[in-house]
Design an enzyme around this catalytic site. Structure first.
Site, short mmCIF file in Angstrom:
data_model
loop_
_atom_site.label_atom_id
_atom_site.label_comp_id
_atom_site.label_asym_id
_atom_site.label_seq_id
_atom_site.Cartn_x
_atom_site.Cartn_y
_atom_site.Cartn_z
N SER A 1 5.17 12.22 -4.71
CA SER A 1 3.72 12.21 -4.84
C SER A 1 3.13 12.98 -3.67
CB SER A 1 3.25 10.74 -4.86
OG SER A 1 1.85 10.69 -4.80
N ASN B 1 -5.31 -10.33 -3.51
CA ASN B 1 -5.03 -9.72 -2.20
C ASN B 1 -4.58 -8.27 -2.39
OD1 ASN B 1 -2.69 -10.66 -3.47
ND2 ASN B 1 -1.70 -11.36 -1.60
N ARG C 1 -9.95 -2.71 5.98
CA ARG C 1 -9.44 -2.70 7.36
C ARG C 1 -8.60 -1.45 7.62
NH1 ARG C 1 -6.27 -8.28 7.70
NH2 ARG C 1 -5.81 -7.68 5.56
N PRO C 2 -8.67 -0.88 8.86
CA PRO C 2 -7.78 0.25 9.16
C PRO C 2 -6.33 -0.22 9.09
CG PRO C 2 -9.14 -0.34 11.07
CD PRO C 2 -9.53 -1.27 9.97
N ARG C 3 -5.47 0.59 8.48
CA ARG C 3 -4.05 0.23 8.43
C ARG C 3 -3.37 0.75 9.69
NH1 ARG C 3 -3.73 2.59 2.37
NH2 ARG C 3 -4.63 0.84 1.26
N GLN D 1 1.97 -6.11 -3.08
CA GLN D 1 2.49 -6.17 -1.70
C GLN D 1 3.81 -5.38 -1.60
OE1 GLN D 1 1.38 -9.60 -3.07
NE2 GLN D 1 -0.52 -8.60 -2.57
N ASP E 1 0.81 -1.23 0.00
CA ASP E 1 0.00 0.00 0.00
C ASP E 1 0.84 1.27 0.00
OD1 ASP E 1 -2.23 -1.66 0.13
OD2 ASP E 1 -2.27 -1.63 2.31
N GLU E 2 1.98 1.21 -0.62
CA GLU E 2 2.87 2.38 -0.65
C GLU E 2 2.44 3.41 -1.68
OE1 GLU E 2 3.87 -0.75 -1.18
OE2 GLU E 2 5.38 -1.33 0.30
N THR F 1 -5.90 -11.54 3.78
CA THR F 1 -7.02 -10.87 3.10
C THR F 1 -8.16 -11.86 2.81
OG1 THR F 1 -6.03 -11.35 0.97
CG2 THR F 1 -5.48 -9.20 1.97
N ALA G 1 -7.51 -1.09 0.64
CA ALA G 1 -8.24 -0.99 -0.62
C ALA G 1 -8.91 -2.32 -0.98
CB ALA G 1 -7.30 -0.56 -1.75
N GLY H 1 -4.66 -4.47 -3.58
CA GLY H 1 -5.66 -3.43 -3.83
C GLY H 1 -4.90 -2.24 -4.35
N HIS H 2 -4.98 -1.98 -5.64
CA HIS H 2 -4.15 -0.96 -6.28
C HIS H 2 -5.02 0.19 -6.78
CE1 HIS H 2 -0.66 -4.01 -7.08
NE2 HIS H 2 -0.86 -3.74 -5.81
N LYS I 1 1.87 2.10 -5.00
CA LYS I 1 2.48 1.51 -6.20
C LYS I 1 1.64 1.78 -7.45
CE LYS I 1 2.41 -2.55 -4.26
NZ LYS I 1 2.01 -2.16 -2.90
P1 GDP Z 1 -0.78 0.21 -3.57
O1 GDP Z 1 -1.36 -1.06 -3.05
O2 GDP Z 1 0.67 0.34 -3.25
O3 GDP Z 1 -1.07 0.46 -5.01
O4 GDP Z 1 -1.48 1.39 -2.73
P2 GDP Z 1 -3.05 1.49 -2.36
O5 GDP Z 1 -3.80 1.89 -3.56
O6 GDP Z 1 -3.51 0.29 -1.64
O7 GDP Z 1 -3.00 2.61 -1.25
C1 GDP Z 1 -2.50 3.88 -1.50
C2 GDP Z 1 -3.60 4.89 -1.17
O8 GDP Z 1 -3.03 6.17 -1.06
C3 GDP Z 1 -4.66 5.00 -2.25
O9 GDP Z 1 -5.87 5.39 -1.66
C4 GDP Z 1 -4.12 6.11 -3.13
O10 GDP Z 1 -5.15 6.79 -3.86
C5 GDP Z 1 -3.52 7.01 -2.10
N1 GDP Z 1 -2.34 7.78 -2.53
C6 GDP Z 1 -1.34 7.41 -3.37
N2 GDP Z 1 -0.39 8.36 -3.41
C7 GDP Z 1 -0.80 9.35 -2.58
C8 GDP Z 1 -0.23 10.59 -2.16
O11 GDP Z 1 0.85 10.99 -2.56
N3 GDP Z 1 -0.94 11.32 -1.25
C9 GDP Z 1 -2.15 10.93 -0.76
N4 GDP Z 1 -2.77 11.71 0.11
N5 GDP Z 1 -2.71 9.76 -1.14
C10 GDP Z 1 -2.04 8.99 -2.02
P1 IMO Z 2 -0.93 -4.29 -2.15
O1 IMO Z 2 -0.49 -4.88 -3.46
C1 IMO Z 2 -0.96 -4.57 2.16
C2 IMO Z 2 -1.09 -8.61 3.87
C3 IMO Z 2 -2.33 -9.05 4.61
C4 IMO Z 2 -1.71 -9.98 5.62
C5 IMO Z 2 -0.59 -10.67 4.84
C6 IMO Z 2 -0.98 -12.01 4.25
O2 IMO Z 2 -2.23 -3.58 -2.24
O3 IMO Z 2 0.16 -3.49 -1.55
P2 IMO Z 2 -2.50 -12.73 2.19
O4 IMO Z 2 -3.94 -12.47 1.89
O5 IMO Z 2 -1.57 -12.21 1.15
O6 IMO Z 2 -2.21 -14.14 2.54
O7 IMO Z 2 -2.20 -11.90 3.55
O8 IMO Z 2 -0.28 -9.76 3.79
N1 IMO Z 2 -1.32 -8.12 2.50
C7 IMO Z 2 -1.23 -6.84 2.12
N2 IMO Z 2 -1.01 -5.72 2.86
N3 IMO Z 2 -1.07 -4.49 0.83
C8 IMO Z 2 -1.26 -5.60 0.08
O9 IMO Z 2 -1.25 -5.58 -1.25
C9 IMO Z 2 -1.39 -6.85 0.73
N4 IMO Z 2 -1.61 -8.11 0.31
C10 IMO Z 2 -1.54 -8.88 1.39
O10 IMO Z 2 -2.98 -7.97 5.22
O11 IMO Z 2 -1.10 -9.25 6.66
MG MG Z 3 -2.89 -1.71 -1.78
#
Ligand code: GDP
Ligand code: IMO
Ligand code: MG
Length: 422
Positions: free
Chosen positions: A410, A38, A302-304, A223, A13-14, A128, A298, A40-41, A16
């Site tokens: 970003s 699993n 769940r709350p991170r 991940q 969830d960085e 997940t 995403a 969520g992008h 990506k």
């Molecule tokens: P991923 O799994 O690494 O692709 O990241 P996620 O989509 O799960 O979570 C990133 C969240 O942060 C999403 O809701 C994005 O829309 C949001 N996001 C991404 N970059 C930024 C940023 O620079 N600032 C803010 N406020 N939100 C961002």
């Molecule tokens: P993205 O690509 C954050 C975490 C789950 C759990 C552990 C194992 O959006 O960054 P799994 O369902 O893979 O067996 O769960 O990994 N997890 C993630 N946490 N972002 C994800 O994907 C994740 N995919 C799995 O919360 O701790």
């Molecule tokens: Mg994600």
């Protein structure tokens, strides 16, 4: 012939997907190489939010071809749903998508088993519940069913029979649940074959030839390195290799074709699910980061868990992946903190350690430094110079300490809230 790999440097969830979308402007082909639904992008374009779980996050760029690599575990139900959502929005995804015929299919019994195993565990992982662990386990046990296995009727039926003979007793004996029928499994596979069978190809062969032609290939990790089954906080990890090795195995591209490895790095740290998190802030600062950063999963909602930037964790990721450049995300979320904490070192049981350890990670005590914060809203900034001085200093500090250039920043969720540092 230079491919670029995008890797999450922390616990997922960085941001990506936002960066994949950014890099996709110049890419011809985007390849997901591991994980499954699993992931969520999230990509936000003109205020409209798109969340991808299986389809590569570059799909919104019309000129791109998207590939689901052999290292991904493909949930047919999820894939069909995701394609339909995009098709309803006028994106003809099946004209621009290929799926590896060697990718394993993630079936309803994998999801059911994931849930049942989590329920039964005393020390929960907090998965997940998308069936990821059980599907990769079947791959290793050599009882998995691959995309390419469903085209020959006799062979497909044999694979289903083999899989159910192993799975069903597990449900009945261990979890006191009924097993799955041959008919329901076969029907699902045939539905998938009718809907997406034409997309199945030998992706390593395709990618190699396209790379030779000079096509620009982007590899999309799911991940993050700290969730890697080998390099993460085992057993609180996912069941694949988000790290660079997974990119090579899961795409079939050879290592000499990789030119750049971009580490997507949040300006603070989050984690969803259980497991060690040395710089977690369980107090009001953590809550503030969660609220300001919208830190809710995403995929599961769940709350991170939230906390501070961790230098040792990043150094660990950089060593393993050969990160050539960093994209720093969510810098805007740090606006408003009087001081910003950064963990610059660790100790365990009172002894200093100089690296991210493979065991006893829950015993890590971080050593913090504090950096002066800034109060301005930086979402509208379009250049490094436009950032408040303290924000610039924070970026410089991270870059200098890690000795890896930060080339993109970003400052908001939308595609436009991004700028390059030239
Ligand atoms: P991923 O799994 O690494 O692709 O990241 P996620 O989509 O799960 O979570 C990133 C969240 O942060 C999403 O809701 C994005 O829309 C949001 N996001 C991404 N970059 C930024 C940023 O620079 N600032 C803010 N406020 N939100 C961002
Ligand atoms: P993205 O690509 C954050 C975490 C789950 C759990 C552990 C194992 O959006 O960054 P799994 O369902 O893979 O067996 O769960 O990994 N997890 C993630 N946490 N972002 C994800 O994907 C994740 N995919 C799995 O919360 O701790
Ligand atoms: Mg994600």
């Amino acid at each position: 012939m230079g491919c670029t790999v995008i890797i999450g440097t922390q616990w997922g969830d960085e941001g990506k997907a936002k960066m994949i979308d950014f890099y996709s402007q110049k890419a011809d082909i985007i390849v997901r190489y591991q994980g499954g639904a699993n992931a969520g992008h999230t990509v936000v374009v003109n205020g409209k939010k798109h969340v991808f779980h299986l389809i590569p996050s570059g799909i919104l760029h019309e000129g791109t071809v998207c590939v689901i690599g052999n290292g991904v575990v493909v949930d047919p139900v999820q894939l069909i749903e995701e394609c339909q959502l995009l098709e309803n929005e006028g994106i003809d995804v099946r004209k621009r998508l290929y799926i590896s015929d060697a990718a394993h299919l993630l079936l309803p019994f994998h999801k059911e088993l994931d849930g049942a195993m989590e329920e039964a565990r005393s020390n929960k992982i907090g998965t997940t519940k998308r069936g990821i662990g059980p599907c990769y386990a079947d791959k290793c046990l050599r009882v998995g069913i691959r995309v390419g296995d469903i085209f020959d009727e006799v062979y497909c039926k044999e694979r289903i029979t083999t899989a159910l003979a192993i799975k069903n007793p597990q449900f009945e004996r261990c979890y006191n649940r009924e097993g799955f029928t041959f008919a329901e499994t076969y029907d699902l596979l045939m539905t998938f074959k009718d809907y997406a069978g034409a997309l199945a190809i030998n992706t390593p062969y395709y990618l190699y030839n396209e790379a030779k032609k000079g096509k620009n290939i982007l590899l999309e990790g799911a991940q993050g390195n700290a969730l890697d089954i080998d390099h993460g906080t085992y057993p609180f990890v996912t069941s694949s290799n988000p790290s660079i090795g997974g990119a090579i195995v899961g795409s079939g591209l050879n290592p000499f074709m990789i030119q750049d490895v971009v580490g997507i790095t949040k300006a603070y740290v989050t984690r969803v699910g259980e497991g060690p998190f040395p710089t977690e802030d369980k107090g009001s600062d953590g809550e503030l980061l969660r609220q300001r950063g919208g830190e809710f999963g995403a995929t599961t909602g769940r709350p991170r868990r939230c906390g501070w930037f961790d230098i040792e964790l990043l150094k660990h990721t950089i060593r393993i992946n050969g990160i050539t450049t960093i994209a720093l995300t969510k810098l805007d979320v740090l606006s408003g903190f009087e001081t910003i904490k950064v963990a610059v070192g660790y100790s365990i049981n009172g002894k200093k350690i100089d690296h991210f350890p493979s065991a006893m990670q829950d015993k890590i005590v971080p050593v913090y430094e504090e950096h002066p914060g800034w109060h301005e809203d930086i979402t509208g900034c379009t250049s490094f110079k436009a950032l408040p001085v303290n924000a610039q200093n924070y970026v410089h500090y991270i870059q200098d300490t890690l000795q890896v250039p930060i080339s993109i920043i970003s400052v908001g969720p939308d595609r436009v809230n991004t700028f390059e540092i030239k």
